[in-house]
Write a protein that holds these residues in place. Structure first.
Motif, PDB file in Angstrom:
ATOM      1  N   GLN A  39       0.838  -1.195   0.000  1.00 48.24           N
ATOM      2  CA  GLN A  39       0.000   0.000   0.000  1.00 48.24           C
ATOM      3  C   GLN A  39       0.877   1.251   0.000  1.00 48.24           C
ATOM      4  O   GLN A  39       1.990   1.240   0.521  1.00 48.24           O
ATOM      5  N   ASP A  40       0.366   2.336  -0.544  1.00 45.46           N
ATOM      6  CA  ASP A  40       1.121   3.589  -0.536  1.00 45.46           C
ATOM      7  C   ASP A  40       1.212   4.181   0.862  1.00 45.46           C
ATOM      8  O   ASP A  40       2.215   4.803   1.221  1.00 45.46           O
ATOM      9  N   PHE A  41       0.157   3.989   1.647  1.00 50.60           N
ATOM     10  CA  PHE A  41       0.160   4.506   3.015  1.00 50.60           C
ATOM     11  C   PHE A  41      -0.742   3.634   3.870  1.00 50.60           C
ATOM     12  O   PHE A  41      -1.814   3.222   3.432  1.00 50.60           O
ATOM     13  N   SER A  42      -0.301   3.371   5.095  1.00 53.32           N
ATOM     14  CA  SER A  42      -1.148   2.650   6.042  1.00 53.32           C
ATOM     15  C   SER A  42      -0.768   3.041   7.457  1.00 53.32           C
ATOM     16  O   SER A  42       0.415   3.106   7.802  1.00 53.32           O
ATOM     17  N   CYS A  43      -1.773   3.321   8.264  1.00 57.99           N
ATOM     18  CA  CYS A  43      -1.541   3.498   9.695  1.00 57.99           C
ATOM     19  C   CYS A  43      -1.253   2.128  10.292  1.00 57.99           C
ATOM     20  O   CYS A  43      -1.636   1.100   9.760  1.00 57.99           O
ATOM     21  N   LEU A  44      -0.566   2.120  11.429  1.00 58.17           N
ATOM     22  CA  LEU A  44      -0.314   0.882  12.155  1.00 58.17           C
ATOM     23  C   LEU A  44      -0.799   1.038  13.598  1.00 58.17           C
ATOM     24  O   LEU A  44      -0.226   1.822  14.338  1.00 58.17           O
ATOM     25  N   PRO A  45      -1.842   0.307  13.988  1.00 59.92           N
ATOM     26  CA  PRO A  45      -2.629  -0.614  13.161  1.00 59.92           C
ATOM     27  C   PRO A  45      -3.437   0.139  12.111  1.00 59.92           C
ATOM     28  O   PRO A  45      -3.640   1.344  12.209  1.00 59.92           O
ATOM     29  N   SER A  46      -3.894  -0.614  11.108  1.00 60.73           N
ATOM     30  CA  SER A  46      -4.619   0.007  10.006  1.00 60.73           C
ATOM     31  C   SER A  46      -5.868   0.708  10.514  1.00 60.73           C
ATOM     32  O   SER A  46      -6.484   0.289  11.488  1.00 60.73           O
ATOM     33  N   ALA A  47      -6.221   1.791   9.862  1.00 60.36           N
ATOM     34  CA  ALA A  47      -7.383   2.583  10.276  1.00 60.36           C
ATOM     35  C   ALA A  47      -8.031   3.193   9.045  1.00 60.36           C
ATOM     36  O   ALA A  47      -7.389   3.385   8.012  1.00 60.36           O
ATOM     37  N   SER A  48      -9.317   3.479   9.160  1.00 57.42           N
ATOM     38  CA  SER A  48     -10.065   4.072   8.059  1.00 57.42           C
ATOM     39  C   SER A  48     -10.138   5.586   8.196  1.00 57.42           C
ATOM     40  O   SER A  48      -9.873   6.145   9.273  1.00 57.42           O
ATOM     41  N   LEU A  49     -10.500   6.230   7.124  1.00 55.31           N
ATOM     42  CA  LEU A  49     -10.707   7.673   7.133  1.00 55.31           C
ATOM     43  C   LEU A  49     -11.799   8.027   8.136  1.00 55.31           C
ATOM     44  O   LEU A  49     -12.830   7.365   8.206  1.00 55.31           O
ATOM     45  N   ILE A  62      -2.706  25.047   8.191  1.00 56.60           N
ATOM     46  CA  ILE A  62      -1.501  25.865   8.024  1.00 56.60           C
ATOM     47  C   ILE A  62      -0.587  25.271   6.953  1.00 56.60           C
ATOM     48  O   ILE A  62      -0.077  25.982   6.086  1.00 56.60           O
ATOM     49  N   ILE A  63      -0.379  23.956   7.002  1.00 58.19           N
ATOM     50  CA  ILE A  63       0.598  23.358   6.083  1.00 58.19           C
ATOM     51  C   ILE A  63       0.020  23.119   4.683  1.00 58.19           C
ATOM     52  O   ILE A  63       0.752  23.187   3.692  1.00 58.19           O
ATOM     53  N   THR A  64      -1.301  22.854   4.595  1.00 53.49           N
ATOM     54  CA  THR A  64      -1.886  22.556   3.280  1.00 53.49           C
ATOM     55  C   THR A  64      -2.539  23.767   2.633  1.00 53.49           C
ATOM     56  O   THR A  64      -2.854  23.731   1.438  1.00 53.49           O
ATOM     57  N   LYS A  65      -2.762  24.808   3.444  1.00 51.62           N
ATOM     58  CA  LYS A  65      -3.436  26.023   2.956  1.00 51.62           C
ATOM     59  C   LYS A  65      -4.889  25.739   2.530  1.00 51.62           C
ATOM     60  O   LYS A  65      -5.428  26.420   1.667  1.00 51.62           O
ATOM     61  N   LYS A  66      -5.495  24.725   3.154  1.00 53.62           N
ATOM     62  CA  LYS A  66      -6.895  24.412   2.891  1.00 53.62           C
ATOM     63  C   LYS A  66      -7.480  23.706   4.109  1.00 53.62           C
ATOM     64  O   LYS A  66      -6.738  23.292   5.021  1.00 53.62           O
ATOM     65  N   LYS A  67      -8.797  23.560   4.144  1.00 54.32           N
ATOM     66  CA  LYS A  67      -9.459  22.944   5.274  1.00 54.32           C
ATOM     67  C   LYS A  67      -9.070  21.467   5.394  1.00 54.32           C
ATOM     68  O   LYS A  67      -9.039  20.730   4.408  1.00 54.32           O
ATOM     69  N   VAL A  68      -8.777  21.070   6.615  1.00 48.69           N
ATOM     70  CA  VAL A  68      -8.521  19.659   6.917  1.00 48.69           C
ATOM     71  C   VAL A  68      -9.502  19.252   8.010  1.00 48.69           C
ATOM     72  O   VAL A  68      -9.354  19.626   9.171  1.00 48.69           O
ATOM     73  N   GLU A  69     -10.527  18.505   7.625  1.00 49.60           N
ATOM     74  CA  GLU A  69     -11.581  18.101   8.554  1.00 49.60           C
ATOM     75  C   GLU A  69     -11.583  16.603   8.823  1.00 49.60           C
ATOM     76  O   GLU A  69     -12.347  16.121   9.662  1.00 49.60           O
ATOM     77  N   SER A  70     -10.742  15.858   8.114  1.00 47.95           N
ATOM     78  CA  SER A  70     -10.694  14.412   8.299  1.00 47.95           C
ATOM     79  C   SER A  70      -9.266  13.926   8.081  1.00 47.95           C
ATOM     80  O   SER A  70      -8.422  14.636   7.527  1.00 47.95           O
ATOM     81  N   SER A  71      -9.007  12.715   8.518  1.00 38.44           N
ATOM     82  CA  SER A  71      -7.689  12.117   8.323  1.00 38.44           C
ATOM     83  C   SER A  71      -7.799  10.628   8.625  1.00 38.44           C
ATOM     84  O   SER A  71      -8.875  10.099   8.862  1.00 38.44           O
ATOM     85  N   CYS A  72      -6.675   9.981   8.611  1.00 33.64           N
ATOM     86  CA  CYS A  72      -6.597   8.551   8.915  1.00 33.64           C
ATOM     87  C   CYS A  72      -5.441   8.365   9.880  1.00 33.64           C
ATOM     88  O   CYS A  72      -4.299   8.691   9.551  1.00 33.64           O
ATOM     89  N   TRP A  73      -5.707   7.877  11.087  1.00 31.38           N
ATOM     90  CA  TRP A  73      -4.636   7.764  12.070  1.00 31.38           C
ATOM     91  C   TRP A  73      -4.936   6.686  13.107  1.00 31.38           C
ATOM     92  O   TRP A  73      -6.081   6.277  13.290  1.00 31.38           O
ATOM     93  N   SER A  74      -3.869   6.249  13.778  1.00 25.28           N
ATOM     94  CA  SER A  74      -3.971   5.338  14.910  1.00 25.28           C
ATOM     95  C   SER A  74      -3.132   5.905  16.039  1.00 25.28           C
ATOM     96  O   SER A  74      -2.139   6.601  15.806  1.00 25.28           O
ATOM     97  N   ALA A  75      -3.513   5.616  17.270  1.00 23.83           N
ATOM     98  CA  ALA A  75      -2.765   6.108  18.430  1.00 23.83           C
ATOM     99  C   ALA A  75      -1.322   5.615  18.369  1.00 23.83           C
ATOM    100  O   ALA A  75      -1.054   4.460  18.034  1.00 23.83           O
ATOM    101  N   GLY A  76      -0.392   6.494  18.681  1.00 22.90           N
ATOM    102  CA  GLY A  76       1.011   6.119  18.689  1.00 22.90           C
ATOM    103  C   GLY A  76       1.809   6.593  17.504  1.00 22.90           C
ATOM    104  O   GLY A  76       3.025   6.471  17.474  1.00 22.90           O
ATOM    105  N   ALA A  77       1.129   7.131  16.485  1.00 24.01           N
ATOM    106  CA  ALA A  77       1.799   7.744  15.333  1.00 24.01           C
ATOM    107  C   ALA A  77       2.695   6.789  14.567  1.00 24.01           C
ATOM    108  O   ALA A  77       3.689   7.189  13.977  1.00 24.01           O
ATOM    109  N   CYS A  78       2.345   5.499  14.547  1.00 22.95           N
ATOM    110  CA  CYS A  78       3.088   4.534  13.741  1.00 22.95           C
ATOM    111  C   CYS A  78       2.408   4.390  12.380  1.00 22.95           C
ATOM    112  O   CYS A  78       1.182   4.301  12.309  1.00 22.95           O
ATOM    113  N   PHE A  79       3.208   4.356  11.328  1.00 22.04           N
ATOM    114  CA  PHE A  79       2.642   4.225   9.988  1.00 22.04           C
ATOM    115  C   PHE A  79       3.703   3.719   9.025  1.00 22.04           C
ATOM    116  O   PHE A  79       4.891   3.644   9.367  1.00 22.04           O
TER     117      PHE A  79
END
Length: 255
Positions: free
Chosen positions: A163-173, A191-208
């Motif tokens: 996969q191009d990107f996956s949280c560890l453990p895997s998580a959905s949007l 700030i970094i994208t210069k557009k609204k960010v209202e969703s993401s995909c993440w797991s506790a611990g910041a492993c990916f």
């Protein structure tokens, strides 16, 4: 060039669990020896009233390296792009002799500044920036003791290979909510994208984990801009924990 690389963000932990994987491990270490979660995740006096979760940074992983090796042997044929390198590791790894009280040695170690505002994000972004032209085909970004957050780490890695990107453990949007860390993620994301960010995909611990092609989908200047903004954004570590999918794929509509 490596087909797969484990990037470990450590603060002096004993990462014996990676014995047998030295050839694909790069450790970014601050060489700090604290064992308290408060010492690693917050600067002195910062957010004293936040709820703190108890962690044990010295326990053995739920899934041992031997179990990983047994699982991996059955998956090598499916992971053809990393077959050669992993086969060499499997053939050279002895199932007798991993001392769980010992210290991992023989791997690549990079000393890094301890930035209490970014925490592991400083380690991960530094790796991407310094190794931009020599990234592995797949890079797995982990904390020194990832098993605190990812109980079946190796199974999760195997599931996500290719996969191009996956949280560890895997998580959905999912939508960012209104707790303090979600709000930080929204703010820094905008700030970094210069557009609204209202969703993401993440797991506790910041492993990916992310593929080389996904990381290189952004210019080097992008990652330099992200770390520059993050260094001045208070508590950016909590925001970036939720934003790695956005950092790797900022072109996506995250609204």
């Amino acid at each position: 060039m490596k087909h797969i690389e484990l990037v470990l963000a450590t603060h002096g932990e004993n990462i014996f669990w990676a014995n047998g994987l030295e050839s694909i491990v790069t450790e970014y270490s601050t060489k700090r020896q604290e064992s308290r979660i408060s010492d690693r995740h917050r600067e002195k006096g910062l957010h004293k009233n936040l709820n703190r979760q108890n962690h044990n940074f010295g326990h053995s992983p739920n899934q041992t390296i031997y179990e990983f090796m047994r699982s991996l042997r059955g998956m090598v044929r499916m992971a053809r792009d990393i077959n050669l390198e992993l086969t060499e590791i499997l053939n050279s790894h002895s199932q007798d002799g991993v001392d769980e009280t010992g210290i991992l040695s023989g791997h690549n170690i990079v000393e890094i500044e301890n930035d209490g505002n970014l925490n592991e994000a400083n380690h991960f972004l530094t790796h991407i920036i310094t190794r931009y032209d020599s990234l592995a085909e797949t890079t797995i970004f982990l904390q020194g003791h990832p098993f605190d957050h990812v109980k079946n780490l190796f199974a999760e890695i195997l599931k996500s290979i290719g996969q191009d990107f996956s949280c560890l453990p895997s998580a959905s949007l999912r939508r960012l909510g209104n707790d303090c860390h979600d709000l930080l993620a929204r703010q820094l994301g905008e700030i970094i994208t210069k557009k609204k960010v209202e969703s993401s995909c993440w797991s506790a611990g910041a492993c990916f984990m992310a593929s080389k092609s996904a990381i290189l989908g952004n210019p080097l200047s992008w990652y330099r801009d992200v770390i520059k903004e993050a260094k001045t954004f208070k508590d950016s570590k909590f925001a970036l924990e939720r934003l790695w999918a956005v950092v790797i794929n900022p072109q996506k509509d995250w609204s």
